[in-house]
Design a protein around this motif. Structure first.
Motif, mmCIF file in Angstrom:
data_model
loop_
_atom_site.group_PDB
_atom_site.id
_atom_site.type_symbol
_atom_site.label_atom_id
_atom_site.label_comp_id
_atom_site.label_asym_id
_atom_site.label_seq_id
_atom_site.Cartn_x
_atom_site.Cartn_y
_atom_site.Cartn_z
ATOM 1 N N VAL A 117 20.055 36.823 16.061
ATOM 2 C CA VAL A 117 21.323 36.709 16.780
ATOM 3 C C VAL A 117 22.513 37.276 16.003
ATOM 4 C CG1 VAL A 117 23.031 35.076 17.672
ATOM 5 C CG2 VAL A 117 20.644 34.868 18.345
ATOM 6 N N LEU A 120 22.382 41.020 16.089
ATOM 7 C CA LEU A 120 22.728 41.552 17.404
ATOM 8 C C LEU A 120 24.218 41.374 17.685
ATOM 9 C CD1 LEU A 120 19.760 40.438 19.718
ATOM 10 C CD2 LEU A 120 20.270 42.720 18.868
ATOM 11 N N GLN A 121 24.779 40.254 17.242
ATOM 12 C CA GLN A 121 26.209 40.033 17.436
ATOM 13 C C GLN A 121 27.006 41.145 16.752
ATOM 14 O OE1 GLN A 121 27.943 36.083 16.521
ATOM 15 N NE2 GLN A 121 29.551 37.153 15.408
ATOM 16 N N LEU A 125 28.166 43.349 19.795
ATOM 17 C CA LEU A 125 29.528 42.890 20.049
ATOM 18 C C LEU A 125 30.528 43.401 19.016
ATOM 19 C CD1 LEU A 125 28.811 39.156 21.023
ATOM 20 C CD2 LEU A 125 28.895 41.178 22.507
ATOM 21 N N ILE A 176 23.241 36.360 23.127
ATOM 22 C CA ILE A 176 24.191 37.465 22.968
ATOM 23 C C ILE A 176 24.819 37.833 24.312
ATOM 24 C CG2 ILE A 176 24.388 39.933 22.452
ATOM 25 C CD1 ILE A 176 24.342 38.191 19.994
ATOM 26 N N ARG A 180 28.614 37.862 25.460
ATOM 27 C CA ARG A 180 29.205 39.128 25.915
ATOM 28 C C ARG A 180 30.012 38.935 27.199
ATOM 29 N NH1 ARG A 180 31.292 42.307 28.389
ATOM 30 N NH2 ARG A 180 30.944 44.548 28.680
ATOM 31 N N GLN A 242 30.489 29.029 25.095
ATOM 32 C CA GLN A 242 30.447 30.288 24.362
ATOM 33 C C GLN A 242 31.613 31.219 24.700
ATOM 34 O OE1 GLN A 242 25.646 30.781 23.901
ATOM 35 N NE2 GLN A 242 26.913 32.501 23.272
ATOM 36 N N SER A 246 31.213 31.458 18.811
ATOM 37 C CA SER A 246 30.534 32.738 18.618
ATOM 38 C C SER A 246 29.032 32.578 18.799
ATOM 39 C CB SER A 246 30.813 33.285 17.214
ATOM 40 O OG SER A 246 30.083 32.551 16.240
ATOM 41 N N PRO A 247 28.314 33.656 19.161
ATOM 42 C CA PRO A 247 26.861 33.563 19.309
ATOM 43 C C PRO A 247 26.158 33.064 18.051
ATOM 44 C CG PRO A 247 27.655 35.589 20.311
ATOM 45 C CD PRO A 247 28.825 34.973 19.606
ATOM 46 N N THR A 248 26.613 33.522 16.873
ATOM 47 C CA THR A 248 25.974 33.085 15.628
ATOM 48 C C THR A 248 26.170 31.600 15.401
ATOM 49 O OG1 THR A 248 26.205 35.250 14.584
ATOM 50 C CG2 THR A 248 25.958 33.362 13.120
ATOM 51 N N THR A 251 24.054 29.667 17.771
ATOM 52 C CA THR A 251 22.638 29.730 17.405
ATOM 53 C C THR A 251 22.290 28.692 16.359
ATOM 54 O OG1 THR A 251 22.495 32.077 17.932
ATOM 55 C CG2 THR A 251 20.867 31.208 16.402
#
Length: 303
Positions: A117, A120-121, A125, A176, A180, A242, A246-248, A251
């Motif tokens: 993740v 990918l972030q 992003l 992600i 997004r 979200q 943040s995605p991280t 996660t």
């Protein structure tokens, strides 16, 4: 002028926002579903059960927010469909893999989504995670590996293991994609689309994997409806939270799912080995560590 010691960067104490608390709560929900899914799989195939569960979730959400659907946009339609596909792949491939590999191997491989993740972030992003986020990811990933157990590391990349690897990538993709679109869509509408599309994709996959419709059972029906309601709450919360988290960071919080699964399993009579308890502690430490952030240097005081 400020004293030199005041210029040093220090770590601020963690404080959880209401969005993060909401994600922690739904992670508890997630962990409680393991026993229910395990029971339902004795009466239904995975694709059928996932399909019914998510279509039920979508219809329940639609019942509450049907008026909001009048403003459905193209972005919400195709974004929700993309997230629904990731949901379908994540749930479906992981369950498919469990038919040929052990649960500990599945947990070991699925844990790969945690380090995927943040990468990918950064790539998708353009938002590189903070240092303490990486620390949290490292602790959570290590904790998940310990929870899986030492026997989980003997991998040969069998079809079941490959399916589980793809499911881990799909889980990362879902997180992600939610990040997004979160700030560009209505959380209610995109949740309805992703739930219904996940259910439809799962049912369409049945003939492809040779799965037939099971005999009627109150067990899979009640489980699908109950978990459908849980899925509706979980996905709504993820899409809402979200927008800020943040995605991280999300996660690392989601990594607590197996910890709660272990807690509920313990209540049901299962016993976690000492190594798994250490893993659970590391995941909790990861959640806390990822919230720590260096304080900015104090500005020079005016005389």
């Amino acid at each position: 002028m400020a004293e030199p010691s005041a210029q040093r960067r220090r770590l601020s104490l963690p404080s959880f926002s209401r969005h993060e608390v909401a994600l922690i709560v739904i992670t508890v929900f997630w962990g409680s579903t393991f026993l229910i899914v395990h029971l339902a799989m004795k009466h239904s195939g995975p694709a059928f059960f996932v399909g019914i569960r998510f279509i039920a979730a979508g219809l329940m959400t639609l019942l509450f927010f049907h008026r909001a659907m009048r403003g459905l946009t193209a972005k919400e339609l195709w974004g929700g469909t993309a997230i629904g596909l990731m949901l379908c792949l994540g749930y479906g491939l992981q369950t498919h893999g469990l038919q040929t590999i052990t649960s500990s191997q599945s947990a070991f491989i699925t844990a790969l989504y945690v380090p995927i993740v943040p990468l990918l972030q950064w790539a998708v992003l353009g938002r590189p995670p903070r240092l303490m986020s990486w620390v949290g990811v490292g602790l959570a990933f290590t904790g998940l590996i310990l929870l899986a157990g030492p026997e989980a590391g003997s991998l040969s990349m069998s079809p079941g293991e490959i399916a589980t690897v793809i499911s881990a990538v799909a889980i990362a993709g879902e997180i992600i994609l939610i990040g997004r679109f979160a700030n560009e869509v209505d959380s209610r509408r995109i949740t309805i689309v992703q739930l219904l599309s996940c259910g439809v994709f799962s049912l369409l996959a049945m003939p492809l994997i040779g799965e037939s419709v099971p005999e009627f059972s109150w067990v899979w029906l009640i489980a699908a409806l109950g978990l459908g309601l849980a899925s509706a709450v979980i996905q709504l919360t993820m899409n809402w939270a979200q927008k800020v988290v943040s995605p991280t960071r999300a996660t690392v919080i989601y990594a607590g799912e197996p910890v709660w699964g272990g807690v509920f399993g313990r209540l049901a009579g299962d016993r976690l080995p000492a190594l798994a308890l250490v893993g659970a502690a590391l995941i909790v430490a990861g959640v806390i560590a990822s919230e720590l952030q260096p304080k900015k240097p104090m500005k020079e005081e005016r005389e």
